[in-house]
Design a protein around this motif. Sequence first.
Motif, short mmCIF file in Angstrom:
data_model
loop_
_atom_site.label_atom_id
_atom_site.label_comp_id
_atom_site.label_asym_id
_atom_site.label_seq_id
_atom_site.Cartn_x
_atom_site.Cartn_y
_atom_site.Cartn_z
N UNK A 111 0.78 -1.23 0.00
CA UNK A 111 0.00 0.00 0.00
C UNK A 111 0.81 1.28 0.00
N UNK A 112 2.11 1.18 -0.19
CA UNK A 112 2.96 2.37 -0.16
C UNK A 112 3.79 2.48 -1.43
N UNK A 113 4.49 3.59 -1.55
CA UNK A 113 5.32 3.80 -2.71
C UNK A 113 6.67 3.11 -2.60
N UNK A 114 7.38 3.10 -3.70
CA UNK A 114 8.69 2.47 -3.73
C UNK A 114 9.73 3.40 -3.14
N UNK A 115 10.63 2.86 -2.33
CA UNK A 115 11.66 3.67 -1.69
C UNK A 115 13.04 3.05 -1.88
N UNK A 116 14.04 3.91 -1.97
CA UNK A 116 15.41 3.44 -2.08
C UNK A 116 15.90 2.97 -0.73
N UNK A 117 16.43 1.76 -0.71
CA UNK A 117 16.94 1.16 0.53
C UNK A 117 18.45 1.36 0.64
N UNK A 118 19.15 1.07 -0.45
CA UNK A 118 20.62 1.15 -0.43
C UNK A 118 21.14 1.17 -1.85
N UNK A 122 9.93 -3.91 7.68
CA UNK A 122 10.77 -4.23 6.53
C UNK A 122 10.02 -5.09 5.50
N UNK A 123 8.82 -5.51 5.86
CA UNK A 123 8.00 -6.29 4.93
C UNK A 123 7.72 -5.48 3.67
N UNK A 124 8.07 -6.04 2.53
CA UNK A 124 7.93 -5.33 1.25
C UNK A 124 8.35 -6.25 0.12
#
Length: 115
Positions: free
Chosen positions: A40-47, A87-89
């Motif tokens: 339900x959320x947008x994509x985000x840069x992790x590393x 961290x579920x994604x």
Amino acid sequence: QLVESGGGLVQVGGSLRLSCEASEFKFSQYTMNWYRQPPGKGRELVAYISSRFTTNYAGSVKGRFAISRDNAKNTTYLQMDSLKPEDTAVYYCNLESEYTTYNYWGQGTQVTVSS
């Protein structure tokens, strides 16, 4: 082509290592990114890790995740420790040119952290 693997179901505090193998690219010349998209959320840069092995992390994962690359194997890794439910994604590998706007996405791998 980018092929991700290593996702799955893990308990809180557990660890997983994601892998992303690239083919048909001059892998060593690209920055490799890991993104994630929680439900339900947008994509985000992790590393990310650059061609010169410079790394950077999102604040939410700093100290828990580690990105690395093995240019001989055309593979980048994301070691995830002390996992939390947030961290579920779906985690996506992304290959990014350091000279042009070209980038390429993997198919994604599901990571689920259960409490």
